[in-house]
Write a protein that holds these residues in place. Structure first.
Motif, PDB file in Angstrom:
ATOM      1  N   CYS A  85       0.849  -1.193   0.000  1.00  0.00           N
ATOM      2  CA  CYS A  85       0.000   0.000   0.000  1.00  0.00           C
ATOM      3  C   CYS A  85       0.893   1.256   0.000  1.00  0.00           C
ATOM      4  CB  CYS A  85      -0.913   0.004   1.217  1.00  0.00           C
ATOM      5  SG  CYS A  85      -1.890   1.513   1.396  1.00  0.00           S
ATOM      6  N   PRO A  86       0.658   2.215  -0.888  1.00  0.00           N
ATOM      7  CA  PRO A  86       1.504   3.400  -0.947  1.00  0.00           C
ATOM      8  C   PRO A  86       1.318   4.344   0.247  1.00  0.00           C
ATOM      9  CG  PRO A  86      -0.334   3.625  -2.453  1.00  0.00           C
ATOM     10  CD  PRO A  86      -0.389   2.225  -1.934  1.00  0.00           C
ATOM     11  N   VAL A  87       0.259   4.137   1.029  1.00  0.00           N
ATOM     12  CA  VAL A  87      -0.004   5.024   2.163  1.00  0.00           C
ATOM     13  C   VAL A  87       0.621   4.474   3.450  1.00  0.00           C
ATOM     14  CG1 VAL A  87      -1.783   6.145   3.566  1.00  0.00           C
ATOM     15  CG2 VAL A  87      -2.118   5.864   1.092  1.00  0.00           C
ATOM     16  N   CYS A  88       0.259   3.242   3.825  1.00  0.00           N
ATOM     17  CA  CYS A  88       0.746   2.665   5.081  1.00  0.00           C
ATOM     18  C   CYS A  88       1.949   1.741   4.880  1.00  0.00           C
ATOM     19  CB  CYS A  88      -0.368   1.909   5.801  1.00  0.00           C
ATOM     20  SG  CYS A  88      -0.964   0.460   4.900  1.00  0.00           S
ATOM     21  N   THR A  89       2.255   1.406   3.614  1.00  0.00           N
ATOM     22  CA  THR A  89       3.363   0.519   3.211  1.00  0.00           C
ATOM     23  C   THR A  89       3.200  -0.913   3.709  1.00  0.00           C
ATOM     24  OG1 THR A  89       4.852   0.976   5.083  1.00  0.00           O
ATOM     25  CG2 THR A  89       4.941   2.511   3.218  1.00  0.00           C
ATOM     26  N   ASN A  90       2.023  -1.279   4.222  1.00  0.00           N
ATOM     27  CA  ASN A  90       1.769  -2.664   4.606  1.00  0.00           C
ATOM     28  C   ASN A  90       1.313  -3.460   3.395  1.00  0.00           C
ATOM     29  OD1 ASN A  90       2.354  -2.242   7.351  1.00  0.00           O
ATOM     30  ND2 ASN A  90       0.261  -1.538   7.749  1.00  0.00           N
ATOM     31  N   SER A  91       1.382  -4.782   3.490  1.00  0.00           N
ATOM     32  CA  SER A  91       0.881  -5.626   2.413  1.00  0.00           C
ATOM     33  C   SER A  91      -0.627  -5.480   2.297  1.00  0.00           C
ATOM     34  CB  SER A  91       1.247  -7.092   2.668  1.00  0.00           C
ATOM     35  OG  SER A  91       2.648  -7.268   2.683  1.00  0.00           O
ATOM     36  N   MET A  92      -1.119  -5.479   1.070  1.00  0.00           N
ATOM     37  CA  MET A  92      -2.561  -5.291   0.840  1.00  0.00           C
ATOM     38  C   MET A  92      -3.270  -6.633   0.754  1.00  0.00           C
ATOM     39  SD  MET A  92      -2.744  -2.092  -1.864  1.00  0.00           S
ATOM     40  CE  MET A  92      -1.719  -2.867  -3.118  1.00  0.00           C
ATOM     41  N   PRO A  94      -7.467  -8.369   0.210  1.00  0.00           N
ATOM     42  CA  PRO A  94      -8.781  -7.999  -0.312  1.00  0.00           C
ATOM     43  C   PRO A  94      -9.660  -7.373   0.761  1.00  0.00           C
ATOM     44  CG  PRO A  94      -8.170 -10.191  -1.046  1.00  0.00           C
ATOM     45  CD  PRO A  94      -7.147  -9.789  -0.030  1.00  0.00           C
ATOM     46  N   PRO A  95     -10.455  -6.371   0.379  1.00  0.00           N
ATOM     47  CA  PRO A  95     -10.520  -5.817  -0.981  1.00  0.00           C
ATOM     48  C   PRO A  95      -9.385  -4.821  -1.245  1.00  0.00           C
ATOM     49  CG  PRO A  95     -12.074  -4.691   0.449  1.00  0.00           C
ATOM     50  CD  PRO A  95     -11.456  -5.768   1.289  1.00  0.00           C
ATOM     51  N   ILE A  96      -8.726  -4.975  -2.393  1.00  0.00           N
ATOM     52  CA  ILE A  96      -7.705  -4.028  -2.839  1.00  0.00           C
ATOM     53  C   ILE A  96      -8.378  -3.039  -3.781  1.00  0.00           C
ATOM     54  CG2 ILE A  96      -5.527  -3.745  -4.089  1.00  0.00           C
ATOM     55  CD1 ILE A  96      -4.793  -6.598  -3.244  1.00  0.00           C
ATOM     56  N   HIS A  97      -8.283  -1.763  -3.465  1.00  0.00           N
ATOM     57  CA  HIS A  97      -8.972  -0.738  -4.250  1.00  0.00           C
ATOM     58  C   HIS A  97      -8.017  -0.079  -5.241  1.00  0.00           C
ATOM     59  CE1 HIS A  97     -12.631  -0.863  -1.774  1.00  0.00           C
ATOM     60  NE2 HIS A  97     -11.812  -1.023  -0.744  1.00  0.00           N
ATOM     61  N   GLN A  98      -8.599   0.462  -6.308  1.00  0.00           N
ATOM     62  CA  GLN A  98      -7.806   1.209  -7.286  1.00  0.00           C
ATOM     63  C   GLN A  98      -8.618   2.379  -7.821  1.00  0.00           C
ATOM     64  OE1 GLN A  98      -6.947  -1.547 -10.504  1.00  0.00           O
ATOM     65  NE2 GLN A  98      -8.679  -0.796 -11.691  1.00  0.00           N
ATOM     66  N   CYS A  99      -7.892   3.388  -8.294  1.00  0.00           N
ATOM     67  CA  CYS A  99      -8.555   4.526  -8.927  1.00  0.00           C
ATOM     68  C   CYS A  99      -8.716   4.252 -10.418  1.00  0.00           C
ATOM     69  CB  CYS A  99      -7.741   5.808  -8.702  1.00  0.00           C
ATOM     70  SG  CYS A  99      -6.210   5.854  -9.646  1.00  0.00           S
ATOM     71  N   GLN A 100      -9.294   5.175 -11.175  1.00  0.00           N
ATOM     72  CA  GLN A 100      -9.515   4.985 -12.611  1.00  0.00           C
ATOM     73  C   GLN A 100      -8.202   4.907 -13.386  1.00  0.00           C
ATOM     74  OE1 GLN A 100     -12.143   8.120 -13.868  1.00  0.00           O
ATOM     75  NE2 GLN A 100     -13.947   7.181 -12.895  1.00  0.00           N
ATOM     76  N   ASN A 101      -7.131   5.428 -12.810  1.00  0.00           N
ATOM     77  CA  ASN A 101      -5.828   5.370 -13.478  1.00  0.00           C
ATOM     78  C   ASN A 101      -5.018   4.138 -13.088  1.00  0.00           C
ATOM     79  OD1 ASN A 101      -6.204   7.826 -14.850  1.00  0.00           O
ATOM     80  ND2 ASN A 101      -5.535   8.990 -13.049  1.00  0.00           N
ATOM     81  N   GLY A 102      -5.590   3.271 -12.243  1.00  0.00           N
ATOM     82  CA  GLY A 102      -4.932   2.010 -11.909  1.00  0.00           C
ATOM     83  C   GLY A 102      -4.068   2.029 -10.673  1.00  0.00           C
ATOM     84  N   HIS A 103      -4.032   3.146  -9.934  1.00  0.00           N
ATOM     85  CA  HIS A 103      -3.245   3.192  -8.701  1.00  0.00           C
ATOM     86  C   HIS A 103      -4.007   2.479  -7.589  1.00  0.00           C
ATOM     87  CE1 HIS A 103      -1.966   7.088 -10.800  1.00  0.00           C
ATOM     88  NE2 HIS A 103      -0.982   6.219 -10.963  1.00  0.00           N
ATOM     89  N   THR A 104      -3.300   1.673  -6.813  1.00  0.00           N
ATOM     90  CA  THR A 104      -3.945   0.832  -5.800  1.00  0.00           C
ATOM     91  C   THR A 104      -3.629   1.297  -4.392  1.00  0.00           C
ATOM     92  OG1 THR A 104      -2.069  -0.691  -5.844  1.00  0.00           O
ATOM     93  CG2 THR A 104      -3.911  -1.197  -7.302  1.00  0.00           C
ATOM     94  N   LEU A 105      -4.499   0.889  -3.448  1.00  0.00           N
ATOM     95  CA  LEU A 105      -4.250   1.080  -2.017  1.00  0.00           C
ATOM     96  C   LEU A 105      -5.151   0.142  -1.240  1.00  0.00           C
ATOM     97  CD1 LEU A 105      -5.830   4.353  -0.573  1.00  0.00           C
ATOM     98  CD2 LEU A 105      -6.624   3.256  -2.652  1.00  0.00           C
ATOM     99  N   ARG A 116      -9.793   9.803  -2.031  1.00  0.00           N
ATOM    100  CA  ARG A 116      -8.976  10.413  -3.081  1.00  0.00           C
ATOM    101  C   ARG A 116      -7.703   9.604  -3.268  1.00  0.00           C
ATOM    102  NH1 ARG A 116     -11.188  14.194  -6.573  1.00  0.00           N
ATOM    103  NH2 ARG A 116     -12.817  15.303  -5.428  1.00  0.00           N
ATOM    104  N   CYS A 117      -7.354   9.307  -4.514  1.00  0.00           N
ATOM    105  CA  CYS A 117      -6.136   8.560  -4.805  1.00  0.00           C
ATOM    106  C   CYS A 117      -4.925   9.352  -4.318  1.00  0.00           C
ATOM    107  CB  CYS A 117      -6.021   8.288  -6.306  1.00  0.00           C
ATOM    108  SG  CYS A 117      -4.461   7.501  -6.771  1.00  0.00           S
ATOM    109  N   PRO A 118      -4.066   8.758  -3.493  1.00  0.00           N
ATOM    110  CA  PRO A 118      -2.906   9.496  -2.990  1.00  0.00           C
ATOM    111  C   PRO A 118      -1.846   9.747  -4.054  1.00  0.00           C
ATOM    112  CG  PRO A 118      -2.796   7.209  -2.302  1.00  0.00           C
ATOM    113  CD  PRO A 118      -4.134   7.387  -2.961  1.00  0.00           C
ATOM    114  N   THR A 119      -1.975   9.069  -5.209  1.00  0.00           N
ATOM    115  CA  THR A 119      -0.977   9.226  -6.270  1.00  0.00           C
ATOM    116  C   THR A 119      -1.373  10.300  -7.271  1.00  0.00           C
ATOM    117  OG1 THR A 119      -0.374   6.883  -6.048  1.00  0.00           O
ATOM    118  CG2 THR A 119       0.331   8.017  -8.067  1.00  0.00           C
TER     119      THR A 119
END
Length: 347
Positions: A85-92, A94-105, A116-119
């Protein structure tokens, strides 16, 4: 809680084992690998992960393997980065979420970033990254305590449960005088207790301690300095404190083993207080430091003395606590015929 005075007299009985603790060496983590190429082929392609083999001919272009060896992932950006996860840096998970541009958290951080997508700062919505979840389902990863000695490899979704119970996970500092957040292996914690907390360190499997308090009736809660004993090549923590048991003020002494619960069962200990022709004796198995000192205390697993009785044992005018606690630690020896444990007093 307050720390109070303690007079210690410890004597060795020749049962000490001076084996040095083996140094923990780090090793490089093995690459994660797939259970089967077929189950991960389409999902891996969707997230730009290339499935390759560790043996020639094990994986074809379609992901179907013909060789006998396990398949490994050679990620374009690194499989750990994909599942981190780009926010907490822990392993993700399910459910793994993504924005319309494909960034996950991860799902926990989705609420923290206010949808809001952090990327890219785009609105997240409720899009799941099913491809990445499928890749994670196909992975087998080493325990995160691999460098501390754990050899186990688990499916991605089973790994977290194992790590919460892994015997190689670090221990919490057993010091009870304050909330200490230090963690580490046993040799590290022994040095930490000696150098940072300045606890009393003694060798030998018998002890004779005198706990002193000048105004015992004015203090309902107190913790005396921790004492650490080294015998049989192991370390044990002796606790002594005052607290309220219901409406009754009591003192409690108990021993904790610096190691796991299964190893703690190999040892027993006794505690004894007495004076004026009276005596109280406690015998039991030391609790592992995996259990917090408060958990052990609240379970009443130790020698409990009511304050009036402790002052009676102290002698004099009963206005000052001068309680002498003696004890012994011994190792249980397995009887090969019956499976029962018998005391081993001469190791």
């Amino acid at each position: 809680m307050e720390l109070d005075s303690i007079e210690c007299v410890s004597y060795s009985d020749g049962m000490e084992d001076d084996d040095d603790a083996a140094a923990v060496t780090s090793a490089q983590l093995p690459r994660p690998f797939l259970k089967s190429a077929a189950s991960a082929g389409s999902a891996a392609a969707a997230v730009n992960v290339v499935v390759v083999s560790d043996r020639a001919g094990a994986a074809g272009p379609g992901g179907a393997g013909t060789g006998p060896g396990p398949l490994v992932i050679s990620p374009a950006t690194g499989v750990h980065e994909l599942l981190e996860c780009p926010v907490c840096t822990n392993s993700m998970y399910p459910p793994i979420h993504q924005c319309q541009n494909g960034h996950t958290l991860c799902s926990t951080c989705k609420t923290r970033v206010h949808n809001r997508c952090p990327t890219c700062r785009q609105e997240l919505g409720d899009i799941r990254c099913l491809a990445l979840e499928k890749v994670a389902e196909s992975l087998e990863l080493p325990c995160k305590y691999y460098s501390l000695g754990c050899p186990e490899v688990f499916p991605y979704y089973s790994k977290l449960k194992h790590e919460s119970q892994c015997n190689f996970r670090p221990y919490n500092c057993p010091y009870a005088g304050s909330e200490c957040s230090v963690v580490g292996d046993i040799p590290f914690l022994v040095a930490h207790l000696r150098d940072d907390h300045k606890v009393d360190m003694h060798s030998g499997c018998t002890f004779n301690h005198r706990y002193v308090k000048s105004n015992p009736r004015e203090v309902e809660n107190a913790t005396w300095m921790l004492t650490v004993f080294h015998c049989f090549g192991q370390y044990f923590c002796l606790h002594f404190e005052a607290f309220q048991l219901g409406m009754a003020p009591v003192y409690m002494a108990f021993l904790r083993f610096m190691g796991d619960e299964n190893d703690a069962r190999n040892y027993s200990y006794s505690l004894e207080v007495g004076a004026n022709g009276r005596k109280m004796i406690w015998e039991g198995t030391p609790r592992s430091i995996r259990d917090s000192h408060r958990k052990v205390r609240d379970s009443h697993d130790g020698l409990i003395i009511q304050r009036n009785m402790a002052l009676f044992f102290s002698g004099g005018d009963r206005k000052e606590l001068k309680l002498r606690v003696t004890g012994r630690i011994w190792k249980e020896q397995q009887n090969p015929d019956s499976g029962a444990c018998i005391p081993n007093l001469f190791s």
